[in-house]
Design a protein around this motif. Structure first.
Motif, short mmCIF file in Angstrom:
data_model
loop_
_atom_site.label_atom_id
_atom_site.label_comp_id
_atom_site.label_asym_id
_atom_site.label_seq_id
_atom_site.Cartn_x
_atom_site.Cartn_y
_atom_site.Cartn_z
N LYS A 164 0.83 -1.20 0.00
CA LYS A 164 0.00 0.00 0.00
C LYS A 164 0.87 1.25 0.00
CE LYS A 164 -4.44 1.29 0.33
NZ LYS A 164 -5.25 1.04 1.54
N PHE A 165 1.96 1.21 0.75
CA PHE A 165 2.91 2.33 0.73
C PHE A 165 3.44 2.56 -0.67
CE2 PHE A 165 3.59 2.04 5.44
CZ PHE A 165 3.52 3.40 5.71
N ALA A 166 3.79 1.46 -1.34
CA ALA A 166 4.33 1.58 -2.69
C ALA A 166 3.28 2.13 -3.65
CB ALA A 166 4.82 0.21 -3.17
N MET A 167 2.04 1.66 -3.53
CA MET A 167 0.98 2.12 -4.41
C MET A 167 0.73 3.62 -4.25
SD MET A 167 -2.99 0.86 -4.54
CE MET A 167 -3.42 1.74 -3.05
N MET A 168 0.85 4.11 -3.03
CA MET A 168 0.61 5.52 -2.76
C MET A 168 1.87 6.36 -2.91
SD MET A 168 -2.08 5.59 0.40
CE MET A 168 -3.78 5.09 0.14
N ARG A 169 2.94 5.75 -3.39
CA ARG A 169 4.21 6.45 -3.59
C ARG A 169 4.65 7.18 -2.33
NH1 ARG A 169 6.67 6.87 -8.43
NH2 ARG A 169 8.38 7.36 -6.98
N ALA A 170 4.68 6.42 -1.23
CA ALA A 170 5.12 7.00 0.04
C ALA A 170 6.59 7.40 -0.01
CB ALA A 170 4.88 6.00 1.17
N ASP A 171 7.32 6.88 -1.01
CA ASP A 171 8.72 7.25 -1.15
C ASP A 171 8.89 8.66 -1.68
OD1 ASP A 171 7.56 6.13 -3.58
OD2 ASP A 171 9.55 6.42 -4.47
N ARG A 172 7.85 9.20 -2.31
CA ARG A 172 7.91 10.56 -2.86
C ARG A 172 7.64 11.57 -1.75
NH1 ARG A 172 4.00 10.52 -7.36
NH2 ARG A 172 5.70 9.63 -8.59
N SER A 173 8.33 12.70 -1.78
CA SER A 173 8.12 13.71 -0.73
C SER A 173 6.77 14.40 -0.92
CB SER A 173 9.24 14.75 -0.76
OG SER A 173 9.05 15.69 -1.81
N VAL A 174 6.29 14.99 0.16
CA VAL A 174 5.00 15.67 0.08
C VAL A 174 5.08 16.88 -0.86
CG1 VAL A 174 5.42 17.09 2.14
CG2 VAL A 174 3.07 16.57 1.45
N HIS A 175 6.22 17.57 -0.90
CA HIS A 175 6.35 18.70 -1.82
C HIS A 175 6.38 18.20 -3.27
CE1 HIS A 175 8.19 21.97 -4.14
NE2 HIS A 175 7.63 22.77 -3.24
N ALA A 176 7.11 17.10 -3.51
CA ALA A 176 7.16 16.56 -4.87
C ALA A 176 5.78 16.10 -5.31
CB ALA A 176 8.15 15.40 -4.93
N HIS A 177 5.02 15.55 -4.38
CA HIS A 177 3.66 15.12 -4.71
C HIS A 177 2.78 16.31 -5.07
CE1 HIS A 177 0.00 12.78 -4.68
NE2 HIS A 177 -0.51 13.54 -3.73
N ALA A 178 2.87 17.38 -4.27
CA ALA A 178 2.08 18.58 -4.57
C ALA A 178 2.50 19.18 -5.91
CB ALA A 178 2.25 19.61 -3.45
N ALA A 179 3.81 19.15 -6.19
CA ALA A 179 4.32 19.73 -7.44
C ALA A 179 3.82 18.97 -8.67
CB ALA A 179 5.85 19.75 -7.41
N ARG A 180 3.46 17.71 -8.51
CA ARG A 180 2.93 16.94 -9.62
C ARG A 180 1.46 17.25 -9.88
NH1 ARG A 180 6.14 12.42 -11.04
NH2 ARG A 180 4.30 11.30 -11.81
N ARG A 181 0.82 17.94 -8.96
CA ARG A 181 -0.61 18.22 -9.10
C ARG A 181 -0.91 19.69 -9.41
NH1 ARG A 181 -0.24 13.83 -10.04
NH2 ARG A 181 -0.69 12.02 -8.71
N VAL A 182 -0.10 20.61 -8.89
CA VAL A 182 -0.33 22.04 -9.14
C VAL A 182 0.97 22.68 -9.58
CG1 VAL A 182 -2.27 22.21 -7.52
CG2 VAL A 182 0.06 22.63 -6.70
N ARG A 183 0.86 23.77 -10.34
CA ARG A 183 2.05 24.41 -10.90
C ARG A 183 2.45 25.69 -10.18
NH1 ARG A 183 3.64 22.50 -15.72
NH2 ARG A 183 4.68 24.47 -16.21
#
Length: 518
Positions: A164-183
């Motif tokens: 489940k961690f892998a599916m949710m990309r828990a390895d990615r940082s929270v900032h990197a995750h936000a950067a993939r959704r908003v510019r």
């Protein structure tokens, strides 16, 4: 059974009256344990305690409640109504973020209001924001409601959730995750800065912390009238109502161990308190390194704790101002001032461990909501700046604090111009204060940094594998820092500790003296 063991039956001792320790004591008391809480400070609450100076109440640590249900559940477990004991007020707005280029982002209750604010700042980012919130909800369900509400001391429990961690990309940082959704840079900050309030680097901690956006949108942000101190005081009353004791200005010196089992504590005064259950709300680094200093450890050794990644330190300037209640109408209850080089500043703070000319501030002005925090017509503030912890040797705060305070004042002048001439009372906390007041290793503000390899099973466990009968709660344990997190540690202990087999006899209470005749 020897006399000491017999005396300990049905008794529990809690070291530290922080919110996690108080919540643990409440749940133990509800199960029938005879509980004693000891704390070296003069007020309950730990980092959530307060100091009053010239009528200004300085709330020293956490200022908001984001998941009131955790407190309602805690009170309900004790057969009580939280809202009968604490006046909790929803905030609107939650906070305002101000950027150096003049951009502002105001977080308000409810998804529609949040979406409107996103559209005002960057219309093209609304679809990405919606997706971010959907993913935040999924992370909340898994990370908060599931993992965060059950013990994680068994390796098999971790192995089961790795997919489940892998599916949710828990390895990615929270900032990197936000950067993939908003510019828009301001939106990326607004959706990812929250780990700073639990001691984490947004560019390094797991994207699971995106769940905070769901907490805000679904549960709101609340303020307890009287500050978090009012919550701690109410918790104390519940414990005492259960027949327990909260002994302040009483410092634990050592956890006593007999044949691999914790049997209570010895105080600095030399007094020994026997207990069948011992709970430490002290930082795990202090618990294992100092309170258990006479005993070898297998896992949580001094070397391991010293080599851990600790959260940043904090510089906090508390001050009161005279006659300013109607001044600075643009300065709300919570304001975040973002420096011009945020990413570089965070890198210097966490990785290089150095202080540069840049900073960001969190400014708390409780008098906007709670006039009791200051004398009539006056204001109470605190300005918080993240700084390196003491392990980096970035500054000698005994000599550098005044210089750093001047830098903070320069930044504050843009929000509350001319405030320094109106200051009537003030205090400054540095990492050295956190080390001496809270016995925090390296003066860290939030114990261990919540990186993925210092979370869940990798974090100090709520039940000690070192000594039977010893349990840990609070920010340094699973699930982590923040008010919901530390309250959650008590919920986990509730699953690990059953009712006493034999109930202790409460301490004798001397009969009340008759009232004198009038």
């Amino acid at each position: 059974m020897n006399q000491e063991a017999h005396h300990a039956r049905g008794r529990a001792i809690v070291i530290g009256a922080g919110l996690g320790g108080l919540a643990s004591a409440m749940r133990l008391g509800a199960k029938g344990w005879q509980v004693t809480v000891v704390d070296r400070l003069d007020r309950a609450g730990g980092r959530g305690s307060s100091i009053t100076d010239q009528g200004h109440r300085f709330d020293l640590g956490p200022t908001i409640v984001t998941v009131p249900q955790t407190l309602r559940d805690l009170w309900a477990a004790c057969g009580r109504d939280f809202h009968a004991d604490v006046d909790l007020r929803p905030l609107d707005p939650f906070y305002e973020i101000r950027f150096q280029d003049g951009a502002r982002f105001t977080m308000r209750p409810g998804v529609p209001a949040m979406r409107d604010e996103v559209a005002r700042l960057s219309p093209s980012d609304v679809p990405g924001f919606d997706r971010f919130l959907d993913e935040a909800r999924a992370r909340y369900d898994f990370g908060f409601q599931d993992l965060g509400r059950r013990p994680m001391h068994k390796l098999l429990d971790l192995i089961k959730v790795l997919p489940k961690f892998a599916m949710m990309r828990a390895d990615r940082s929270v900032h990197a995750h936000a950067a993939r959704r908003v510019r828009h840079p301001a939106l990326r900050f607004a959706l990812s800065f929250h780990p700073l309030f639990i001691g984490g680097d947004p560019f390094r901690v797991t994207s699971m912390y995106a769940l905070v956006s769901h907490l805000e949108s679904s549960f709101g942000v609340h303020y307890a009238m009287g500050g978090v101190q009012a919550i701690a005081d109410a918790m104390t009353r519940v414990i005492e109502g259960q027949g327990g004791q909260v002994r302040l200005q009483t410092e634990a010196d050592e956890i006593l161990v007999d044949k691999g089992r914790a049997t209570g504590i010895r105080l600095k005064s030399g007094e020994e308190i026997a207990a069948e259950v011992t709970v430490s709300n002290a930082d795990p680094g202090f618990t294992y390194g100092q309170l258990l200093r006479k005993h070898p450890k297998r896992r949580w050794t001094d070397k391991r704790m010293a080599n851990a990644r600790w959260s940043m330190g904090l510089f906090v300037w508390y001050f009161g101002t005279k006659g300013t209640r109607q001044m600075w109408p643009d300065a709300g209850h919570h304001t975040i001032l973002v420096g011009p080089h945020y990413r570089e500043h965070i890198r210097d703070l966490f990785r290089a461990g150095k202080i540069t000319g840049d900073m960001s501030l969190y400014v708390h002005r409780p008098t906007v909501t709670d006039p009791s925090a200051a004398p009539p017509g006056d204001d109470t503030f605190y300005a918080l700046s993240p700084v390196p912890h003491l392990g980096h040797n970035a500054a000698d705060w005994s000599s550098f604090a005044e210089t750093y305070k001047d830098r903070v004042a320069t930044m504050l002048d843009g929000l509350i111009p001319g405030f320094r001439s109106r200051i009537t009372a003030e205090r400054v906390f540095t990492p050295e204060t956190f080390q001496s007041r809270y016995l925090s290793p390296f003066g860290a503000g939030f114990s261990l940094e919540p990186r993925i390899l210092q979370s869940a099973w990798f974090r100090p466990h709520n039940v000690s594998e070192e000594f039977q009968g010893l349990y840990l709660c609070g920010a340094g344990t699973h699930p982590g820092a923040g008010v919901p997190g530390v309250i959650g540690t008590a919920e986990i202990l509730d699953q690990l500790i059953g009712p006493p087999a034999v109930r202790a006899v409460p301490p004798a209470v001397p009969p009340a003296l008759p009232l004198a005749a009038e």
